[in-house]
Design a protein around this motif. Structure first.
Motif, PDB file in Angstrom:
ATOM      1  N   PRO A   1       2.520   7.780 -11.239  1.00  0.00           N
ATOM      2  CA  PRO A   1       2.585   6.835 -12.364  1.00  0.00           C
ATOM      3  C   PRO A   1       1.432   5.830 -12.371  1.00  0.00           C
ATOM      4  O   PRO A   1       0.907   5.506 -13.439  1.00  0.00           O
ATOM      5  CB  PRO A   1       3.932   6.136 -12.137  1.00  0.00           C
ATOM      6  N   LEU A   2       1.031   5.358 -11.189  1.00  0.00           N
ATOM      7  CA  LEU A   2      -0.003   4.310 -11.152  1.00  0.00           C
ATOM      8  C   LEU A   2      -1.384   4.870 -11.488  1.00  0.00           C
ATOM      9  O   LEU A   2      -2.059   4.391 -12.403  1.00  0.00           O
ATOM     10  CB  LEU A   2      -0.018   3.650  -9.775  1.00  0.00           C
ATOM     11  N   LEU A   3      -1.792   5.927 -10.736  1.00  0.00           N
ATOM     12  CA  LEU A   3      -3.111   6.508 -10.989  1.00  0.00           C
ATOM     13  C   LEU A   3      -3.130   7.216 -12.335  1.00  0.00           C
ATOM     14  O   LEU A   3      -4.122   7.142 -13.080  1.00  0.00           O
ATOM     15  CB  LEU A   3      -3.476   7.482  -9.860  1.00  0.00           C
ATOM     16  N   GLY A   4      -2.013   7.917 -12.653  1.00  0.00           N
ATOM     17  CA  GLY A   4      -1.950   8.588 -13.957  1.00  0.00           C
ATOM     18  C   GLY A   4      -2.038   7.595 -15.103  1.00  0.00           C
ATOM     19  O   GLY A   4      -2.695   7.867 -16.119  1.00  0.00           O
ATOM     20  N   ALA A   5      -1.402   6.448 -14.956  1.00  0.00           N
ATOM     21  CA  ALA A   5      -1.482   5.424 -16.005  1.00  0.00           C
ATOM     22  C   ALA A   5      -2.908   4.905 -16.146  1.00  0.00           C
ATOM     23  O   ALA A   5      -3.375   4.643 -17.263  1.00  0.00           O
ATOM     24  CB  ALA A   5      -0.534   4.272 -15.683  1.00  0.00           C
TER      25      ALA A   5
ATOM     26  N   ALA B   1      -9.518   5.755   5.391  1.00  0.00           N
ATOM     27  CA  ALA B   1     -10.425   6.029   4.269  1.00  0.00           C
ATOM     28  C   ALA B   1     -10.411   7.508   3.900  1.00  0.00           C
ATOM     29  O   ALA B   1     -10.491   7.868   2.716  1.00  0.00           O
ATOM     30  CB  ALA B   1     -11.843   5.577   4.630  1.00  0.00           C
ATOM     31  N   LYS B   2     -10.285   8.394   4.891  1.00  0.00           N
ATOM     32  CA  LYS B   2     -10.238   9.828   4.607  1.00  0.00           C
ATOM     33  C   LYS B   2      -8.984  10.189   3.807  1.00  0.00           C
ATOM     34  O   LYS B   2      -9.026  11.046   2.924  1.00  0.00           O
ATOM     35  CB  LYS B   2     -10.270  10.628   5.909  1.00  0.00           C
TER      36      LYS B   2
ATOM     37  N   PHE C   1      -8.398   2.880  -8.033  1.00  0.00           N
ATOM     38  CA  PHE C   1      -7.080   2.841  -7.414  1.00  0.00           C
ATOM     39  C   PHE C   1      -7.189   2.614  -5.908  1.00  0.00           C
ATOM     40  O   PHE C   1      -6.456   1.798  -5.324  1.00  0.00           O
ATOM     41  CB  PHE C   1      -6.345   4.149  -7.705  1.00  0.00           C
ATOM     42  N   VAL C   2      -8.114   3.328  -5.290  1.00  0.00           N
ATOM     43  CA  VAL C   2      -8.327   3.138  -3.841  1.00  0.00           C
ATOM     44  C   VAL C   2      -8.803   1.716  -3.564  1.00  0.00           C
ATOM     45  O   VAL C   2      -8.383   1.084  -2.582  1.00  0.00           O
ATOM     46  CB  VAL C   2      -9.326   4.190  -3.319  1.00  0.00           C
ATOM     47  N   GLN C   3      -9.667   1.205  -4.449  1.00  0.00           N
ATOM     48  CA  GLN C   3     -10.137  -0.176  -4.272  1.00  0.00           C
ATOM     49  C   GLN C   3      -8.980  -1.173  -4.381  1.00  0.00           C
ATOM     50  O   GLN C   3      -8.963  -2.197  -3.689  1.00  0.00           O
ATOM     51  CB  GLN C   3     -11.212  -0.512  -5.307  1.00  0.00           C
TER      52      GLN C   3
ATOM     53  N   VAL D   1       0.839  -1.207   0.000  1.00  0.00           N
ATOM     54  CA  VAL D   1       0.000   0.000   0.000  1.00  0.00           C
ATOM     55  C   VAL D   1       0.869   1.250   0.000  1.00  0.00           C
ATOM     56  O   VAL D   1       0.640   2.208  -0.760  1.00  0.00           O
ATOM     57  CB  VAL D   1      -0.949  -0.016   1.211  1.00  0.00           C
ATOM     58  N   LEU D   2       1.896   1.269   0.856  1.00  0.00           N
ATOM     59  CA  LEU D   2       2.780   2.438   0.915  1.00  0.00           C
ATOM     60  C   LEU D   2       3.518   2.631  -0.405  1.00  0.00           C
ATOM     61  O   LEU D   2       3.707   3.771  -0.870  1.00  0.00           O
ATOM     62  CB  LEU D   2       3.784   2.264   2.061  1.00  0.00           C
ATOM     63  N   SER D   3       3.934   1.534  -1.020  1.00  0.00           N
ATOM     64  CA  SER D   3       4.622   1.641  -2.318  1.00  0.00           C
ATOM     65  C   SER D   3       3.705   2.218  -3.386  1.00  0.00           C
ATOM     66  O   SER D   3       4.118   3.091  -4.168  1.00  0.00           O
ATOM     67  CB  SER D   3       5.126   0.253  -2.729  1.00  0.00           C
ATOM     68  N   ASP D   4       2.452   1.759  -3.420  1.00  0.00           N
ATOM     69  CA  ASP D   4       1.514   2.293  -4.414  1.00  0.00           C
ATOM     70  C   ASP D   4       1.208   3.754  -4.161  1.00  0.00           C
ATOM     71  O   ASP D   4       1.054   4.545  -5.109  1.00  0.00           O
ATOM     72  CB  ASP D   4       0.228   1.462  -4.404  1.00  0.00           C
ATOM     73  N   LEU D   5       1.094   4.135  -2.885  1.00  0.00           N
ATOM     74  CA  LEU D   5       0.833   5.546  -2.579  1.00  0.00           C
ATOM     75  C   LEU D   5       2.041   6.411  -2.947  1.00  0.00           C
ATOM     76  O   LEU D   5       1.887   7.550  -3.409  1.00  0.00           O
ATOM     77  CB  LEU D   5       0.502   5.702  -1.092  1.00  0.00           C
ATOM     78  N   ASP D   6       3.229   5.899  -2.730  1.00  0.00           N
ATOM     79  CA  ASP D   6       4.427   6.654  -3.087  1.00  0.00           C
ATOM     80  C   ASP D   6       4.536   6.826  -4.601  1.00  0.00           C
ATOM     81  O   ASP D   6       5.085   7.814  -5.085  1.00  0.00           O
ATOM     82  CB  ASP D   6       5.653   5.920  -2.536  1.00  0.00           C
TER      83      ASP D   6
END
Length: 779
Positions: A154-158, A517-518, A665-667, A145-150
Motif C-alpha cells: 500500500p505505501l510504495l504502491g500509493a 541496505a541490501k 520509500f527507502v529514503q 520501519v518494520l511497519s512500513d516494510l510490512d
C-alpha cells in the motif's frame, strides 16, 4: 606564570589585562603606603606629643591667655568636634552593619549549599534514566520501519500510483468523457431522426390545412357584401394578407441521419465506459500489484527484524561501555559524603564566625570608647562651663569634661595606629580580592585569564581538556564550558565529549549498515501487466470518429430550424382578423370572418404547436451534434495518443518511476533512523545531563565569596578606616577644646600702674604673684 610564552604576553588582550592590573595595583599601593605611614607615624607623633606636653608645650601648659574671641573659638571647636563625632558614629554603624551582615550571610549560605547539592544530586540521578530513554527510543524507529516494510504494497504502491496518475488519470478521464459523448450523440441522432419525420409529415398536413383555410377565407371575401363601399377597404386589407397563410420552413429537402445513426448503433454495441472502468481498476490496483511483487521483502521481515534488533543491542552495548550509571552513583555517594562533611563543619564555622564577630565588635568598641570620652567630655564641658568663672576658678564639671576630652585623645593615640593597621590589611586583602577575583568573575573575564594558553601548565595549551582527557589540544576552556552550562546545555556538548567518543560516527556506522541496505535495494516492481485500454476499445473510438456525424449538413438544418413554422404568427393573424371583423357591420360576414379566425387558432393549437416543439428538439440535437462532431477525429486521436503515452509510461518508463519512488520509500525508511540520530544529537546537546547545576555552583561561589563576604569585609574596613581618619581632627579639636574646659593653674590678671600703663601679672591659683611668670603687656 613563568610557563607563559612571550608571544602570549604580546597579545593585545593580555597586554590590556596587564595594564589594567598595574592600574588597579597603583591605587592600592598608594593607599597602602598611606596606611603604613599612618601606622608608623601615629605612635611617633603620640610620643612626641606627650613629651611636648610634659615640657608645657603643645597645649600642656596649664595657663590660658585671655582673648576677646575666646567664646567664638570655643564654639567653633565644639561644633567641629560634634560634627566629627557624628561622622565617626556613622562609620561605626556602617562597620557594625557590615560585621553583622557577614554573620547573617554565612547562615544563609547553608541554603545555597543545600540547593546546589540538591541540584547536583538531581543531575546525577536523572542522567542515567535520560540515557536509557535515548537508547529505548530506537525501538520506536525500528517498529516504524518494520511497519512500513510490512505495508510496503500500500505505501510504495500509493507512491507509484500518485506519481503515474498525473499522466494516466487525465487520459482515462478523457476516454470516459468520450464514451459519454457517444451515448449523447446516439440520443441526439435519434432525436433528429424522429423530429425530422414528425416535421416532414406535419408540415405536409399543415400546408394542406392552411391552403384549405386560405381558399375558404377567399370565398368568404367574395361575398357581395364586401363590395359595399364602407366594407370594401376592410375586405381588401384582409384579402391582401391571405398569402401569409402558408408554411415557412421546408424540411422535406433535408437529408436524413439514418446512416450516422446506424453507425452509432454499431459503435455502441461495445460499452466503452466499461472498458475505461477496467482501465481505472487496473491502474488503481497498483498497490496490490506492488504488494504481490514485494512478497520477498515481507518474507524477509524476520531477518530485517533480527538486523534491527542487533543494531539496537549494539546501541545499548555502546551506552553501557561507559560506566555512566556506576560513576554517577559513586558521584552521588561522594556528594552525600561531602554534604555531611560540610554540615559537620557548620558548628565550627558558627564558632569561628562568633569569634570573628567578637573581634570586630571589640575593634569597634575601642572607637566607641573614644566616642564615649568625646561625648561625655562635650556634655560635661558644655554643661559645666561658666562664662563668669576665670580659668583658675572653673568648676569641677567643666574640668572633668576637659579631662575626658584629653582621655579621648590619649586613647585615640593608643588605638588609632592599631585600627589603621587592621584597616590597611583588610583593604589590601579585600580590595585585591574584589578587583582581581570578584569583578573578573562577575564579568567572566577571569575565565579568559585562566584560559590563557600555557598559563596554568607550561606544556599544555588548554589545561582543562589536558586534565580531563589528557589531550590539551581540544578547544575546550573553562569559559566555554561555563557558557554552555549557563545556557543549560547538555554535559556532552559542554565538555565536547564528541572528541572522545563521537556518537555521530557510531550511529552512522551502526544504523546504516550494508546488510540492511541490501534488503532495501531488493525492492523490485514491474508494472507491465497494467492495461488501460484494449484494441477493441481503441477501434470503437475510431469508429465513432468515422461514424458520419461530422458529414451531416448542419448549416441546412440550422437554416430551417431558424425559420418559423408559418410565414406569419397564426395567433397574431387571428387577432388582426377578429379586429378587422369587429370593424364590419354586424351580420353574416362578421360571423364568417370570426369563424375563420377560430379555425386558424385550432390549426395553430393542433398542428403548429407540436411542430414548434419538434423544431426545438431538432435544433437542440443538431447543435449538440455539431459541437460533438467539431474536430471529432482530432479529439479521438488526442485521446488515443494520451492513452498510448500513459501506457508507454507504464510499460517502458515505469521502471524509472518505480526506482525513483522505491528510492524515496527507502529514503523514508532511512529517514526514521536519521531522525532518531538527529534527535539523539539534539538531546545530548540540549536536554540530556543538563549542566546548569555546575554553573550554579560557580555563581553560588561568586555570591558567597564576593557578595556575601568580600563586600561586607570591604564595607567594614571602609567604615572603620573612616573612623581612623576622622580620629585625627577629633584629636586636634579635643585638645583645643579641652583648654576651655579644664581648670588652669595660672591666669592673666590686669592692674592699673602709676605710670598710667596697664601691667599684666600672672597669678597662681591662690592669688600670689608668680615672679617666674611675670610679663609686661602694653595695651
Amino acid at each position: 606564570m613563568g610557563g607563559i610564552k612571550i608571544e602570549e604576553w604580546r597579545k593585545p588582550e593580555n597586554v590590556v589585562l596587564l595594564l589594567q592590573w598595574i592600574h588597579y595595583e597603583s591605587g592600592f599601593l598608594i593607599c597602602t603606603v598611606f596606611g603604613i605611614v599612618f601606622v608608623v607615624l601615629t605612635p611617633i607623633v603620640a610620643t612626641c606629643f606627650c613629651m611636648c606636653r610634659c615640657c608645657d608645650n603643645c597645649g600642656g601648659e596649664m595657663h590660658q591667655r585671655q582673648r576677646k574671641n575666646a567664646d567664638c573659638h570655643r564654639g567653633f571647636f565644639t561644633a567641629s568636634l560634634i560634627a566629627t563625632t557624628i561622622f565617626i558614629i556613622l562609620g561605626v554603624l556602617v562597620a557594625y552593619a557590615a560585621n553583622h551582615n557577614v554573620s547573617s550571610q554565612i547562615k544563609s549560605t547553608r541554603r545555597l549549599i543545600n540547593t546546589n547539592m540538591r541540584d547536583l544530586k538531581t543531575f546525577a540521578n536523572n542522567t542515567p534514566s535520560q540515557i536509557e530513554y535515548l537508547t529505548a527510543q530506537y525501538t520506536t524507529a525500528k517498529n516504524k520501519v518494520l511497519s512500513d516494510l510490512d505495508n510496503i504494497g500500500p505505501l510504495l504502491g500509493a507512491r507509484i500510483h500518485s506519481h503515474l496518475e498525473k499522466e494516466v488519470v487525465p487520459a482515462l478521464d478523457a476516454a470516459l468523457r468520450m464514451a459519454g459523448a457517444m451515448r449523447e450523440t446516439k440520443e441526439a441522432l435519434e432525436n433528429v431522426s424522429s423530429a425530422l419525420e414528425i416535421l416532414q409529415e406535419g408540415m405536409g398536413k399543415l400546408r394542406a390545412s392552411l391552403a384549405g383555410e386560405r381558399s375558404s377565407l377567399s370565398n368568404t371575401l367574395s361575398d357581395p357584401a364586401c363590395t359595399n363601399g364602407a366594407v370594401s377597404p376592410t375586405c381588401n386589407t384582409i384579402r391582401s394578407t391571405l398569402p401569409q397563410l402558408g408554411i415557412n420552413a421546408d424540411f422535406s429537402k433535408l437529408p436524413n441521419v439514418n446512416y450516422a445513426l446506424a453507425n452509432m448503433n454499431n459503435v455502441l454495441k461495445i460499452d466503452l465506459s466499461n472498458f475505461v472502468q477496467k482501465g481505472y481498476a487496473s491502474f488503481n490496483d497498483t498497490p496490490a500489484l506492488v504488494k504481490e511483487q514485494t512478497r520477498n521483502i515481507v518474507t524477509a521481515l524476520p531477518r530485517v527484524k533480527s538486523m534491527l534488533d542487533k543494531i539496537g543491542n549494539e546501541i545499548t552495548a555502546f551506552s553501557k561501555m561507559f560506566p555512566v550509571e556506576s560513576s554517577l552513583a559513586n558521584f552521588t555517594i561522594f556528594l552525600n559524603d561531602r554534604h555531611k562533611v560540610i554540615e559537620s563543619f557548620y558548628p565550627q564555622v558558627d564558632q569561628m564566625d562568633f569569634y570573628r564577630w567578637i573581634a570586630c565588635v571589640t575593634l569597634l568598641c575601642t572607637v566607641v570608647l573614644i566616642l564615649a570620652f568625646n561625648m561625655l567630655g562635650l556634655l560635661c564641658g558644655t554643661c559645666g562651663y561658666d562664662k563668669q568663672a576665670s580659668p583658675t576658678t572653673r568648676g569641677c564639671l567643666s574640668n572633668t569634661g576637659g579631662n575626658l576630652l584629653m582621655a579621648g585623645v590619649g586613647f585615640s593615640f593608643i588605638f588609632a595606629w592599631v585600627l589603621m593597621g587592621i584597616v590597611t590589611t583588610l583593604f589590601v586583602v579585600g580590595g585585591n580580592v574584589e578587583k582581581l577575583m570578584c569583578e573578573p568573575l562577575a564579568n567572566r573575564q577571569l575565565f579568559k585569564i585562566i584560559d590563557t594558553p600555557f598559563l596554568v601548565h607550561p606544556e599544555k595549551r588548554n589545561f582543562l581538556p589536558g586534565m580531563l582527557f589528557q589531550n590539551p589540544n581540544i578547544d575546550l576552556t573553562l569559559g566555554s564550558m561555563y557558557r554552555e552550562c549557563y545556557e543549560n546545555n547538555g554535559l556532552y556538548h559542554a565538555l565536547q565529549l564528541e572528541n572522545i567518543f563521537n556518537i555521530n560516527s557510531f550511529l552512522n556506522r551502526t544504523v546504516y549498515n550494508k546488510d540492511l541496505a541490501k534488503v532495501f535495494e531488493g525492492v523490485q516492481v514491474d508494472l507491465k501487466d497494467i492495461s488501460l485500454l484494449d484494441r477493441a476499445s481503441r477501434d470503437n473510438l475510431m469508429n465513432f470518429a468515422n461514424s458520419g456525424v461530422g458529414e451531416i449538413d448542419y448549416p441546412a438544418y440550422l437554416a430551417e430550424v431558424s425559420k418559423g413554422v408559418t410565414v406569419v404568427d397564426l395567433l397574431s393573424f387571428c387577432s388582426d382578423l377578429e379586429d378587422q371583423a369587429d370593424q364590419l357591420p354586424r351580420g353574416a360576414l362578421e360571423n364568417a370572418l370570426k369563424g375563420h379566425a377560430s379555425s386558424i387558432r385550432a390549426i395553430h393549437r393542433e398542428q403548429v404547436v407540436p411542430l414548434e416543439q419538434a423544431m426545438s428538439t431538432l435544433s437542440q440535437s443538431i447543435k449538440l451534434l455539431q459541437r460533438t462532431s467539431n474536430d471529432l477525429p482530432v479529439k479521438v486521436t488526442n485521446i488515443l495518443s494520451a492513452i498510448d503515452a500513459a501506457e508507454y509510461l507504464i510499460t517502458h518508463n515505469a521502471s524509472h518511476v518505480v526506482k525513483q519512488e522505491t528510492k524515496a520509500f527507502v529514503q523514508s525508511l532511512v529517514g526514521y533512523f536519521k531522525q532518531y540520530t538527529e534527535w539523539i544529537k539534539n538531546s545530548l546537546t540540549a536536554e540530556v545531563a543538563q549542566c546548569k547545576p555546575i554553573s550554579n555552583m560557580v555563581d553560588s561561589m561568586e555570591i558567597v565569596a564576593c557578595s556575601f563576604i568580600i563586600d561586607s569585609v570591604n564595607t567594614f574596613w571602609m567604615g572603620l578606616g573612616a573612623c581612623c581618619i576622622l580620629l585625627i581632627p577629633s584629636i586636634i579639636f579635643s585638645v583645643k577644646l579641652a583648654k576651655y574646659y579644664r581648670r588652669m593653674d595660672t591666669e592673666d590678671v590686669f592692674e592699673e600702674a602709676e605710670t598710667g600703663n596697664r601691667d599684666e601679672q600672672v597669678c597662681d591659683i591662690s592669688g600670689n604673684v608668680a615672679p617666674l611668670r611675670y610679663e609686661l603687656c602694653s595695651i
